[in-house]
Motif scaffolding. Structure first.
Motif, PDB file in Angstrom:
ATOM      1  N   THR A 131       0.827  -1.206   0.000  1.00  0.00           N
ATOM      2  CA  THR A 131       0.000   0.000   0.000  1.00  0.00           C
ATOM      3  C   THR A 131       0.859   1.254   0.000  1.00  0.00           C
ATOM      4  O   THR A 131       0.568   2.239  -0.691  1.00  0.00           O
ATOM      5  CB  THR A 131      -0.930   0.004   1.220  1.00  0.00           C
ATOM      6  N   GLY A 140       1.943   1.845  -3.503  1.00  0.00           N
ATOM      7  CA  GLY A 140       0.905   1.819  -4.531  1.00  0.00           C
ATOM      8  C   GLY A 140       1.028   0.686  -5.512  1.00  0.00           C
ATOM      9  O   GLY A 140       0.669   0.840  -6.687  1.00  0.00           O
ATOM     10  N   GLU A 198       0.029  -2.218  -7.698  1.00  0.00           N
ATOM     11  CA  GLU A 198      -1.292  -2.553  -8.216  1.00  0.00           C
ATOM     12  C   GLU A 198      -1.436  -4.028  -8.570  1.00  0.00           C
ATOM     13  O   GLU A 198      -2.519  -4.598  -8.428  1.00  0.00           O
ATOM     14  CB  GLU A 198      -1.603  -1.686  -9.436  1.00  0.00           C
ATOM     15  N   GLN A 210     -11.467   2.175  -1.181  1.00  0.00           N
ATOM     16  CA  GLN A 210     -10.359   2.969  -1.719  1.00  0.00           C
ATOM     17  C   GLN A 210     -10.662   3.325  -3.164  1.00  0.00           C
ATOM     18  O   GLN A 210     -11.023   2.467  -3.970  1.00  0.00           O
ATOM     19  CB  GLN A 210      -9.043   2.207  -1.649  1.00  0.00           C
ATOM     20  N   THR A 252      -9.089   5.433  -6.645  1.00  0.00           N
ATOM     21  CA  THR A 252      -7.837   5.910  -7.246  1.00  0.00           C
ATOM     22  C   THR A 252      -8.131   6.550  -8.592  1.00  0.00           C
ATOM     23  O   THR A 252      -8.888   6.001  -9.406  1.00  0.00           O
ATOM     24  CB  THR A 252      -6.842   4.757  -7.442  1.00  0.00           C
ATOM     25  N   ASP A 280      -9.993   3.611 -10.458  1.00  0.00           N
ATOM     26  CA  ASP A 280     -10.121   2.319  -9.778  1.00  0.00           C
ATOM     27  C   ASP A 280     -10.936   2.500  -8.507  1.00  0.00           C
ATOM     28  O   ASP A 280     -10.895   3.551  -7.863  1.00  0.00           O
ATOM     29  CB  ASP A 280      -8.747   1.759  -9.387  1.00  0.00           C
ATOM     30  N   SER A 287      -0.668   8.639  -9.789  1.00  0.00           N
ATOM     31  CA  SER A 287      -2.005   8.303  -9.308  1.00  0.00           C
ATOM     32  C   SER A 287      -2.212   8.852  -7.909  1.00  0.00           C
ATOM     33  O   SER A 287      -1.263   9.019  -7.130  1.00  0.00           O
ATOM     34  CB  SER A 287      -2.223   6.787  -9.313  1.00  0.00           C
ATOM     35  N   SER A 329      -4.672   8.089  -4.530  1.00  0.00           N
ATOM     36  CA  SER A 329      -5.592   7.156  -3.893  1.00  0.00           C
ATOM     37  C   SER A 329      -6.095   7.736  -2.579  1.00  0.00           C
ATOM     38  O   SER A 329      -5.322   8.312  -1.809  1.00  0.00           O
ATOM     39  CB  SER A 329      -4.910   5.812  -3.623  1.00  0.00           C
ATOM     40  N   GLY A 368      -8.392   6.412   0.758  1.00  0.00           N
ATOM     41  CA  GLY A 368      -9.008   5.254   1.390  1.00  0.00           C
ATOM     42  C   GLY A 368      -9.660   5.622   2.712  1.00  0.00           C
ATOM     43  O   GLY A 368      -9.218   6.545   3.417  1.00  0.00           O
TER      44      GLY A 368
END
Length: 753
Positions: free
Chosen positions: A69, A72, A74, A179, A181, A189, A746, A748, A750
């Motif tokens: 995490t 990042g 994926e 979460q 993104t 996402d 990116s 994100s 959460g």
């Protein structure tokens, strides 16, 4: 058994995770004093029991969910940057098919019937096919990567190593997390996961991820996206605590990848159209629909029974199946010159019974029986509309099925001889049986085998019923064989001090033989004979240490492998078409070393490094030209595929305290040496390159909120990960490449309820 309604994860205690190398560990919560603290213990299950990473006489890298995490990550291909002497990449024309090599051992060709050399496991369930094996990172507890032969304790074909994907455990606590993104190329996402307790002894959980992204490039002649992503994956699970000694867990997962088929980049000017290579390597042309579908799904039932304080029993029952329907334009000019529609379909059933014993003093043992029953089928058409155009073109359909039954008995025990010395002995007896049906028909005219006109396109009877008798029958045969082997393992550990352990080990790896599903008997009359198993004998000497009062972890290994009858897939353009062979490539030697370290410089700053070096070379290989029978010694001309000589990764991880929480800033630079795509040098071979990445993640004090900004391949490095190398072919060449991701950024966000 009373369960609390909500449990908030205390992310603030884990934000100092070391995330730039495989042997990462989370540091303890920051003390009031400004001095470094010891690294936290990492637990792994590499030997089918829970142990400290530093106690296991195996080269293993472990990544927790927090580790991944923070940077990042994926999908599992990003782990390639953090594992020495490893290649973990997307294979050619889809987002979901995996190419995996460890220490020079793997399988480059994802055709049905060919088996991987690196075993991929989801919760102890072996995935037999590379299609769908590019696993997304979600609902995860940890990933372990074991290097070197692991046949003593693991299922089929772990001759190069094993990748273990361990999903999040059901605890009975009420949890829900989400979460989202957004990022480059319109990335969007969303991941949702949660679990709860239905009763005191019945827990359920579910997770779903939708991953969307526009293409890195486009099909210039149609305007459609190239290298886009359109994927949906989900998992449901349930755990029943039968009593204090028994539990039963059921899991089901499914992934559907509807991304466009990837279009390859032409490296040379087309002799037919005059098209020159594009400026952008993610741009292509196609004469085919870009439709592509990769589906995988499976269920498992895992039963655990603690018989008493010494004995344990485990049963793993599982079934998986997959389906791929894709189109590959090998010529990539937009003209219908060399097109390949393909369908792959597979199913497998596995059953493992495992018995474990420990006397809680000086001896423990794990053993069992493993059964595998699988069928892999497929068909691809080589569609050549402009070849023999006066006759309406030519279509060559190649297909069939291979059935595999495997039975294995295994066991491994460790005896603690005294406070300093321990001895591990193990072995696995494996018997594989395979039967393959292969056909290869040549038709005048053009048709597409995956257009739905044939109910079971890999059934030769249905193909003939749909299209009539072929112009030529290149192959139509049934073949197979059975192979068995006992693979031993021995390891000696010496605990030199409380913080330094030395070990020496010997392991034997075995991957059974098979049948070339591309066989063309009209070009090679003996191609219906099975190829032989490949075997690796590996000697390893390692050190595992914790230094500087536990602030530095330094692990290293030196290995030497004697590789016999390596299975090399060779395709050559000949006057009558494309000839395929699977050669047992004589003798070869692989040797090298690996170093992994993490250093807690202060209570908030960690430095990390990984180094891998490998010297892999063929000792004796003779190639037989199928059309002429002429033999050539290619020992000096061939090299190992997908095996860079040098890999390294350096990184850091810095934590900053704020009133609102903590910020974790991390970065790494990952280097890979020159790599050869195939056994012979080609224009596709990739020069050395490095990837620079950085991430900044904020965690709230409550542990509920997280915000992460991730930049990958910041220098926008251009690098190939696969391709096809067919020279003058049907009037043009097909030398085309596929590339890794460009620079992406990116964001994100959460939240955990």
């Amino acid at each position: 058994m009373s369960q609390p309604k909500f449990r908030h994860s205390l992310l603030a205690l884990a934000v100092a995770s070391v995330v730039s190398m495989p042997a990462y560990a989370q540091q303890e919560a920051q003390s009031e004093e400004n001095e470094a603290k010891a690294l936290e213990r990492i637990e792994v299950t590499a030997r089918r029991k829970t142990e400290s990473l530093q106690e296991v006489p195996v080269s293993v890298s472990s990544f927790s969910a927090g580790d991944l995490t923070d940077v990042g990550v994926e999908d599992i291909t990003e782990l390639q940057q953090r594992i020495p002497n490893a290649t973990i990449q997307v294979s050619r024309g889809t987002n979901s098919t995996l190419t995996a090599y460890i220490r020079g051992v793997g399988q480059q060709d994802p055709l049905w019937g060919f088996e991987p050399g690196v075993g991929v496991y989801i919760d102890d369930v072996y995935m037999a096919r590379p299609q769908g094996a590019v696993l997304e990172v979600f609902d995860l507890e940890r990933i372990e990567v074991l290097r070197g032969p692991q046949g003593t304790l693991y299922g089929k074909n772990t001759i190069g190593g094993a990748l273990k994907y361990v999903t999040k455990e059901l605890t009975g606590y009420d949890e829900l997390s989400i979460q989202g993104t957004v990022g480059s190329y319109n990335q969007r996402d969303i991941k949702i996961s949660g679990q709860t307790a239905i009763s005191d002894n019945l827990y359920v959980g579910a997770a779903v991820a939708s991953l969307q992204r526009d293409g890195f490039g486009e099909y210039v002649n149609t305007g459609e996206d190239n290298y886009n992503k359109d994927l949906l994956t989900y998992r449901i699970s349930a755990k029943w605590l039968i009593n204090s000694d028994m539990d039963l867990k059921f899991s089901y997962d499914k992934t559907e990848d509807d991304s466009n088929a990837k279009g390859a980049y032409r490296l040379q000017t087309s002799a037919v159209t005059g098209q020159e290579p594009y400026d952008d390597v993610y741009n292509s042309n196609t004469a085919m629909p870009v439709d592509n579908l990769v589906e995988t799904e499976g269920w498992s039932l895992i039963y655990n029974w603690d018989v008493n304080a010494n004995w344990g029993f485990k049963s793993v029952t599982a079934s998986r199946e997959g389906y791929t329907n894709t189109n590959i334009d090998f010529n990539s000019t937009g003209e219908p010159i060399f097109m390949v529609p393909a369908i792959y379909e597979d199913e497998q059933f596995t059953q493992e019974f495992q018995l474990s014993y420990t006397n809680n003093r000086d001896f423990d043992f794990v053993g069992g029986v493993y059964f595998y029953d699988g069928e892999a089928c497929g068909v691809f058409g080589t569609v050549l509309p402009m070849y023999l155009a006066a006759l309406g073109g030519v279509t060559v359909d190649n297909g069939g099925c291979v059935d595999t039954d495997s039975l294995a008995f295994y066991g491994q025990g460790t005896y603690q001889m005294n406070d300093d010395w321990s001895l591990t002995l193990g072995g696995r007896y494996t018997k594989d049986e395979k039967e393959a049906d292969v056909f290869r028909y040549t038709y005048l005219g053009v048709h597409y085998i995956n257009d739905g006109s044939v109910g079971t396109p890999y059934d030769p009877a249905q193909v003939r019923a749909a299209y009539g008798d072929p112009f030529a029958v290149n192959s139509e045969f049934t073949s197979g064989g059975d192979w068995s082997r006992f693979s031993p393992h021995v390891a000696v550990n010496f605990q030199a001090t409380d913080d330094v352990m030395l070990y020496a080990s010997y392991s034997n790896g075995f991957k059974s033989g098979g049948v070339d599903m591309r066989a063309d008997k009209s070009l090679n009359p003996t191609i219906d004979e099975p190829y032989d198993p490949e075997i690796v004998d590996t000697f390893e000497f390692g050190l595992k240490s914790e230094l500087l009062d536990g602030r530095m972890r330094l692990n290293s290994a030196v290995f030497f492998s004697d590789y016999t009858d390596m299975q090399v897939t060779v395709q050559r353009v000949v006057e009558a078409g494309i000839s395929s062979q699977v050669l047992n490539a004589g003798e070869s030697t692989v040797k090298g070393f690996e170093v992994e370290t993490v250093f807690a410089a202060t209570d908030s700053l960690n430095f990390t490094a990984m180094l891998g070096y490998i010297d892999a070379e063929f000792d004796a290989v003779v190639y037989t030209e199928p059309a002429t029978g002429e033999t050539t010694d290619v020992t000096d001309a061939w090299s190992f595929q997908n095996t860079p000589e040098l890999t390294y990764n350096i990184g850091f991880n810095q934590t900053f305290d704020l009133e609102s929480g903590q910020i974790v800033w991390s970065g790494n630079y990952a280097y890979r040496d020159d790599v050869q795509m195939f056994e012979a040098a080609s224009p596709l071979d990739q020069d050395s390159y490095g990837l620079l990445n950085t991430s900044v993640v904020w965690y709230s004090n409550s542990g509920q909120w997280s915000v992460g900004l991730h930049g990958k391949n910041l220098t926008d490095e251009e690098y190939r990960v696969g391709g096809y190398n067919f020279g003058p072919t049907f009037g043009d060449d097909a030398i085309v490449g596929y590339y890794g991701d460009p620079r992406t950024v990116s964001l994100s966000v959460g939240y955990k309820f």
